[in-house]
Design a protein around this motif. Structure first.
Motif, PDB file in Angstrom:
ATOM      1  N   MET A  26       0.741  -1.354  -0.057  1.00  0.00           N
ATOM      2  CA  MET A  26      -0.060   0.042  -0.079  1.00  0.00           C
ATOM      3  C   MET A  26       0.790   1.257   0.039  1.00  0.00           C
ATOM      4  O   MET A  26       0.354   2.321  -0.501  1.00  0.00           O
ATOM      5  CB  MET A  26      -0.960  -0.088   1.086  1.00  0.00           C
ATOM      6  N   THR A  27       2.057   1.078   0.350  1.00  0.00           N
ATOM      7  CA  THR A  27       2.952   2.329   0.463  1.00  0.00           C
ATOM      8  C   THR A  27       3.524   2.487  -1.184  1.00  0.00           C
ATOM      9  O   THR A  27       4.207   3.356  -1.224  1.00  0.00           O
ATOM     10  CB  THR A  27       4.325   2.158   1.489  1.00  0.00           C
ATOM     11  N   GLY A  28       3.297   1.648  -1.911  1.00  0.00           N
ATOM     12  CA  GLY A  28       3.978   1.555  -3.335  1.00  0.00           C
ATOM     13  C   GLY A  28       4.996   0.999  -3.634  1.00  0.00           C
ATOM     14  O   GLY A  28       5.894   0.968  -4.522  1.00  0.00           O
ATOM     15  N   HIS A  29       5.556   0.213  -2.396  1.00  0.00           N
ATOM     16  CA  HIS A  29       6.556  -0.617  -2.532  1.00  0.00           C
ATOM     17  C   HIS A  29       6.315  -2.161  -3.060  1.00  0.00           C
ATOM     18  O   HIS A  29       5.102  -2.747  -2.946  1.00  0.00           O
ATOM     19  CB  HIS A  29       7.275  -0.949  -1.237  1.00  0.00           C
ATOM     20  N   SER A  30       7.278  -2.658  -3.607  1.00  0.00           N
ATOM     21  CA  SER A  30       6.861  -4.191  -4.114  1.00  0.00           C
ATOM     22  C   SER A  30       6.276  -5.008  -3.031  1.00  0.00           C
ATOM     23  O   SER A  30       5.723  -6.149  -3.526  1.00  0.00           O
ATOM     24  CB  SER A  30       8.101  -4.687  -4.946  1.00  0.00           C
ATOM     25  N   GLY A  31       6.746  -5.101  -1.739  1.00  0.00           N
ATOM     26  CA  GLY A  31       6.479  -5.926  -0.843  1.00  0.00           C
ATOM     27  C   GLY A  31       7.544  -6.932  -0.511  1.00  0.00           C
ATOM     28  O   GLY A  31       7.067  -7.718   0.465  1.00  0.00           O
ATOM     29  N   THR A  32       8.592  -6.844  -0.931  1.00  0.00           N
ATOM     30  CA  THR A  32       9.720  -7.774  -0.712  1.00  0.00           C
ATOM     31  C   THR A  32      10.171  -7.499   0.888  1.00  0.00           C
ATOM     32  O   THR A  32      10.042  -6.498   1.369  1.00  0.00           O
ATOM     33  CB  THR A  32      10.819  -7.671  -1.532  1.00  0.00           C
ATOM     34  N   VAL A  33      10.593  -8.700   1.528  1.00  0.00           N
ATOM     35  CA  VAL A  33      11.102  -8.570   2.640  1.00  0.00           C
ATOM     36  C   VAL A  33      12.448  -9.414   2.902  1.00  0.00           C
ATOM     37  O   VAL A  33      12.163 -10.366   2.181  1.00  0.00           O
ATOM     38  CB  VAL A  33       9.824  -9.243   3.792  1.00  0.00           C
ATOM     39  N   PRO A  34      13.654  -8.934   3.342  1.00  0.00           N
ATOM     40  CA  PRO A  34      13.904  -7.635   3.607  1.00  0.00           C
ATOM     41  C   PRO A  34      13.939  -6.488   2.660  1.00  0.00           C
ATOM     42  O   PRO A  34      14.266  -6.774   1.544  1.00  0.00           O
ATOM     43  CB  PRO A  34      14.940  -7.745   4.646  1.00  0.00           C
ATOM     44  N   SER A  35      13.721  -5.134   3.041  1.00  0.00           N
ATOM     45  CA  SER A  35      13.775  -4.335   2.286  1.00  0.00           C
ATOM     46  C   SER A  35      13.777  -2.766   2.995  1.00  0.00           C
ATOM     47  O   SER A  35      13.800  -2.887   4.324  1.00  0.00           O
ATOM     48  CB  SER A  35      12.740  -4.094   1.224  1.00  0.00           C
ATOM     49  N   ALA A  36      13.598  -1.585   1.965  1.00  0.00           N
ATOM     50  CA  ALA A  36      13.873  -0.399   2.912  1.00  0.00           C
ATOM     51  C   ALA A  36      13.421   0.680   2.113  1.00  0.00           C
ATOM     52  O   ALA A  36      12.867   0.511   0.769  1.00  0.00           O
ATOM     53  CB  ALA A  36      15.077  -0.051   3.269  1.00  0.00           C
ATOM     54  N   ILE A  37      12.910   1.804   2.697  1.00  0.00           N
ATOM     55  CA  ILE A  37      12.610   2.957   2.001  1.00  0.00           C
ATOM     56  C   ILE A  37      13.358   4.106   2.377  1.00  0.00           C
ATOM     57  O   ILE A  37      13.742   4.327   3.486  1.00  0.00           O
ATOM     58  CB  ILE A  37      10.963   3.453   2.294  1.00  0.00           C
ATOM     59  N   SER A  38      13.700   4.854   1.534  1.00  0.00           N
ATOM     60  CA  SER A  38      14.947   5.829   1.733  1.00  0.00           C
ATOM     61  C   SER A  38      14.208   7.085   2.259  1.00  0.00           C
ATOM     62  O   SER A  38      13.210   7.144   2.174  1.00  0.00           O
ATOM     63  CB  SER A  38      15.509   6.360   0.504  1.00  0.00           C
ATOM     64  N   GLY A  39      15.030   7.776   3.374  1.00  0.00           N
ATOM     65  CA  GLY A  39      14.450   8.924   3.944  1.00  0.00           C
ATOM     66  C   GLY A  39      13.526   9.853   3.010  1.00  0.00           C
ATOM     67  O   GLY A  39      12.533  10.386   3.292  1.00  0.00           O
ATOM     68  N   ASP A  40      14.099  10.062   1.724  1.00  0.00           N
ATOM     69  CA  ASP A  40      13.612  11.101   0.796  1.00  0.00           C
ATOM     70  C   ASP A  40      12.449  10.441   0.347  1.00  0.00           C
ATOM     71  O   ASP A  40      11.394  11.304   0.232  1.00  0.00           O
ATOM     72  CB  ASP A  40      14.557  11.177  -0.342  1.00  0.00           C
ATOM     73  N   ASP A  41      11.947   9.248   0.360  1.00  0.00           N
ATOM     74  CA  ASP A  41      10.896   8.481  -0.214  1.00  0.00           C
ATOM     75  C   ASP A  41       9.833   8.228   0.885  1.00  0.00           C
ATOM     76  O   ASP A  41       8.515   7.815   0.546  1.00  0.00           O
ATOM     77  CB  ASP A  41      11.092   7.109  -1.022  1.00  0.00           C
ATOM     78  N   VAL A  42      10.127   8.463   2.113  1.00  0.00           N
ATOM     79  CA  VAL A  42       9.103   8.095   3.225  1.00  0.00           C
ATOM     80  C   VAL A  42       7.923   8.988   3.050  1.00  0.00           C
ATOM     81  O   VAL A  42       6.701   8.403   3.367  1.00  0.00           O
ATOM     82  CB  VAL A  42       9.907   8.176   4.853  1.00  0.00           C
TER      83      VAL A  42
END
Length: 105
Positions: A26-42
């Motif tokens: 729902m955040t727009g991420h692929s849903g892979t685990v593990p992963s991360a979102i950069s501070g700019d993209d939060v």
């Protein structure tokens, strides 16, 4: 499977994997685990999650239809998706405020 979300300025949050992956998507991420979102993209991820939750609530009005007048066993009280997302939303808000990345594993 459990998924733990981490950011620098907020406590870690652990969720069941199926719910966590749904919220990650729902955040727009692929849903892979593990992963991360950069501070700019939060901030964009937070906005996307909130918009998707609103759309989900509109499409699924019964998801959180249990009100304070619930007469059943409190242990069996259903928990809606928006309620499950609340800690993650707070974590994303804290990360966005500080400009920190969010990681999950």
């Amino acid at each position: 499977m459990l998924v733990t979300f981490k950011t620098r300025n907020y406590a870690d949050i652990t969720m069941f994997g199926d719910i966590a992956v749904k919220l990650i998507r729902m955040t727009g991420h692929s849903g892979t685990v593990p992963s991360a979102i950069s501070g700019d993209d939060v901030p964009a991820a937070l906005e996307s999650l909130q918009a998707e939750l609103e759309a989900f609530k509109a499409a699924n009005p019964d998801d959180e239809s249990v009100g304070d007048d619930f007469q059943g066993d409190p242990i069996e009280r259903p928990v809606g998706l928006a309620q499950r997302a609340f800690p993650l939303i707070e974590l994303l808000e804290a990360a966005a405020e500080g400009g920190h990345p969010v990681m999950w594993e």
